[in-house]
Design a protein around this motif. Structure first.
Motif, PDB file in Angstrom:
ATOM      1  N   ALA A  23      21.716  51.059  43.975  1.00 48.45           N
ATOM      2  CA  ALA A  23      21.659  50.127  45.099  1.00 48.45           C
ATOM      3  C   ALA A  23      22.945  50.085  45.918  1.00 48.45           C
ATOM      4  CB  ALA A  23      21.290  48.733  44.603  1.00 48.45           C
ATOM      5  N   PRO A  24      24.134  50.069  45.315  1.00 47.10           N
ATOM      6  CA  PRO A  24      25.351  50.040  46.140  1.00 47.10           C
ATOM      7  C   PRO A  24      25.550  51.296  46.990  1.00 47.10           C
ATOM      8  CG  PRO A  24      25.852  49.421  43.872  1.00 47.10           C
ATOM      9  CD  PRO A  24      24.445  49.920  43.897  1.00 47.10           C
ATOM     10  N   LYS A  25      24.996  52.422  46.569  1.00 47.31           N
ATOM     11  CA  LYS A  25      25.194  53.679  47.293  1.00 47.31           C
ATOM     12  C   LYS A  25      24.120  53.924  48.348  1.00 47.31           C
ATOM     13  CE  LYS A  25      27.489  55.875  43.430  1.00 47.31           C
ATOM     14  NZ  LYS A  25      27.512  56.997  42.514  1.00 47.31           N
ATOM     15  N   LEU A  26      23.042  53.161  48.338  1.00 46.47           N
ATOM     16  CA  LEU A  26      21.936  53.404  49.265  1.00 46.47           C
ATOM     17  C   LEU A  26      22.322  53.281  50.737  1.00 46.47           C
ATOM     18  CD1 LEU A  26      18.865  51.848  47.443  1.00 46.47           C
ATOM     19  CD2 LEU A  26      19.380  54.252  47.826  1.00 46.47           C
ATOM     20  N   PRO A  27      23.119  52.286  51.173  1.00 45.69           N
ATOM     21  CA  PRO A  27      23.470  52.221  52.601  1.00 45.69           C
ATOM     22  C   PRO A  27      24.258  53.443  53.080  1.00 45.69           C
ATOM     23  CG  PRO A  27      23.902  50.131  51.562  1.00 45.69           C
ATOM     24  CD  PRO A  27      23.560  51.091  50.470  1.00 45.69           C
ATOM     25  N   SER A  28      25.202  53.906  52.287  1.00 43.07           N
ATOM     26  CA  SER A  28      25.969  55.081  52.709  1.00 43.07           C
ATOM     27  C   SER A  28      25.098  56.335  52.694  1.00 43.07           C
ATOM     28  CB  SER A  28      27.203  55.271  51.825  1.00 43.07           C
ATOM     29  OG  SER A  28      26.824  55.552  50.495  1.00 43.07           O
ATOM     30  N   MET A  29      24.188  56.425  51.739  1.00 43.45           N
ATOM     31  CA  MET A  29      23.285  57.575  51.711  1.00 43.45           C
ATOM     32  C   MET A  29      22.366  57.573  52.920  1.00 43.45           C
ATOM     33  SD  MET A  29      22.475  57.669  47.599  1.00 43.45           S
ATOM     34  CE  MET A  29      20.867  58.281  47.836  1.00 43.45           C
ATOM     35  N   ALA A  30      21.873  56.399  53.308  1.00 35.40           N
ATOM     36  CA  ALA A  30      21.002  56.297  54.484  1.00 35.40           C
ATOM     37  C   ALA A  30      21.780  56.633  55.758  1.00 35.40           C
ATOM     38  CB  ALA A  30      20.408  54.901  54.569  1.00 35.40           C
ATOM     39  N   ARG A  31      23.030  56.173  55.851  1.00 33.93           N
ATOM     40  CA  ARG A  31      23.863  56.472  57.016  1.00 33.93           C
ATOM     41  C   ARG A  31      24.107  57.980  57.123  1.00 33.93           C
ATOM     42  NH1 ARG A  31      28.335  54.221  55.482  1.00 33.93           N
ATOM     43  NH2 ARG A  31      27.428  52.142  55.680  1.00 33.93           N
ATOM     44  N   ASN A  32      24.422  58.621  56.000  1.00 30.57           N
ATOM     45  CA  ASN A  32      24.651  60.067  56.005  1.00 30.57           C
ATOM     46  C   ASN A  32      23.381  60.827  56.375  1.00 30.57           C
ATOM     47  OD1 ASN A  32      27.340  59.807  55.299  1.00 30.57           O
ATOM     48  ND2 ASN A  32      26.927  59.990  53.110  1.00 30.57           N
ATOM     49  N   LEU A  33      22.239  60.339  55.891  1.00 30.64           N
ATOM     50  CA  LEU A  33      20.982  60.988  56.239  1.00 30.64           C
ATOM     51  C   LEU A  33      20.697  60.864  57.733  1.00 30.64           C
ATOM     52  CD1 LEU A  33      18.394  62.425  55.267  1.00 30.64           C
ATOM     53  CD2 LEU A  33      17.408  60.158  54.935  1.00 30.64           C
ATOM     54  N   GLY A  34      20.968  59.686  58.308  1.00 28.55           N
ATOM     55  CA  GLY A  34      20.767  59.495  59.741  1.00 28.55           C
ATOM     56  C   GLY A  34      21.670  60.384  60.577  1.00 28.55           C
ATOM     57  N   GLN A  35      22.929  60.503  60.185  1.00 24.02           N
ATOM     58  CA  GLN A  35      23.851  61.380  60.909  1.00 24.02           C
ATOM     59  C   GLN A  35      23.402  62.830  60.810  1.00 24.02           C
ATOM     60  OE1 GLN A  35      27.646  60.544  59.133  1.00 24.02           O
ATOM     61  NE2 GLN A  35      28.040  58.791  60.464  1.00 24.02           N
ATOM     62  N   SER A  36      22.954  63.236  59.634  1.00 22.19           N
ATOM     63  CA  SER A  36      22.489  64.613  59.460  1.00 22.19           C
ATOM     64  C   SER A  36      21.271  64.895  60.327  1.00 22.19           C
ATOM     65  CB  SER A  36      22.148  64.873  57.996  1.00 22.19           C
ATOM     66  OG  SER A  36      23.277  64.701  57.185  1.00 22.19           O
ATOM     67  N   MET A  37      20.351  63.941  60.406  1.00 25.49           N
ATOM     68  CA  MET A  37      19.159  64.133  61.234  1.00 25.49           C
ATOM     69  C   MET A  37      19.511  64.212  62.716  1.00 25.49           C
ATOM     70  SD  MET A  37      16.647  64.578  59.287  1.00 25.49           S
ATOM     71  CE  MET A  37      15.341  64.467  60.472  1.00 25.49           C
ATOM     72  N   ARG A  38      20.484  63.384  63.164  1.00 24.22           N
ATOM     73  CA  ARG A  38      20.909  63.444  64.568  1.00 24.22           C
ATOM     74  C   ARG A  38      21.542  64.797  64.887  1.00 24.22           C
ATOM     75  NH1 ARG A  38      24.455  58.959  64.474  1.00 24.22           N
ATOM     76  NH2 ARG A  38      23.169  57.873  63.044  1.00 24.22           N
ATOM     77  N   ILE A  39      22.396  65.280  63.991  1.00 30.75           N
ATOM     78  CA  ILE A  39      23.035  66.581  64.198  1.00 30.75           C
ATOM     79  C   ILE A  39      21.987  67.680  64.220  1.00 30.75           C
ATOM     80  CG2 ILE A  39      24.560  68.282  63.130  1.00 30.75           C
ATOM     81  CD1 ILE A  39      26.257  65.909  62.131  1.00 30.75           C
ATOM     82  N   PHE A  40      21.042  67.626  63.288  1.00 24.18           N
ATOM     83  CA  PHE A  40      19.994  68.641  63.223  1.00 24.18           C
ATOM     84  C   PHE A  40      19.156  68.660  64.493  1.00 24.18           C
ATOM     85  CE2 PHE A  40      15.649  69.900  61.998  1.00 24.18           C
ATOM     86  CZ  PHE A  40      15.916  71.187  61.557  1.00 24.18           C
ATOM     87  N   SER A  41      18.758  67.471  64.967  1.00 21.25           N
ATOM     88  CA  SER A  41      17.918  67.430  66.166  1.00 21.25           C
ATOM     89  C   SER A  41      18.679  67.907  67.396  1.00 21.25           C
ATOM     90  CB  SER A  41      17.367  66.029  66.393  1.00 21.25           C
ATOM     91  OG  SER A  41      18.413  65.130  66.660  1.00 21.25           O
ATOM     92  N   SER A  42      19.979  67.597  67.484  1.00 19.43           N
ATOM     93  CA  SER A  42      20.748  68.081  68.640  1.00 19.43           C
ATOM     94  C   SER A  42      20.923  69.598  68.587  1.00 19.43           C
ATOM     95  CB  SER A  42      22.100  67.388  68.710  1.00 19.43           C
ATOM     96  OG  SER A  42      22.931  67.777  67.636  1.00 19.43           O
TER      97      SER A  42
END
Length: 87
Positions: A23-42
């Protein structure tokens, strides 16, 4: 092996364990996943625009330096190598 547990029951237990211990690591994991998806889509968008530009260059130049059809490989022969050649 799992004392008669069905598939859905195992999935629920695994989800609960992940939520409990990670649970403590979930927000950072979600943030990293979002950044990765933005980079991938660009990157995908950039590749598409480059491909469209390349096709437009081929269409306007005709039979220029970028052939529209792939070039067939040329068959060659092996020649003796010079002993002084370091390659």
């Amino acid at each position: 092996m799992f004392a008669g547990l069905n598939g859905w029951q195992l999935v629920i237990i695994i989800v609960l364990v992940v939520l409990l211990f990670a649970a403590p690591k979930l927000p950072s994991m979600a943030r990293n996943l979002g950044q990765s998806m933005r980079i991938f889509s660009s990157e995908v968008k950039q590749m598409r625009t480059e491909d469209k530009e390349r096709k437009a260059d081929v269409d306007t130049s005709g039979a220029g330096s970028h052939p529209a059809e792939p070039v067939e490989p040329v068959e060659g022969r092996v020649v003796d190598r010079d002993d002084r050649d370091v390659r």
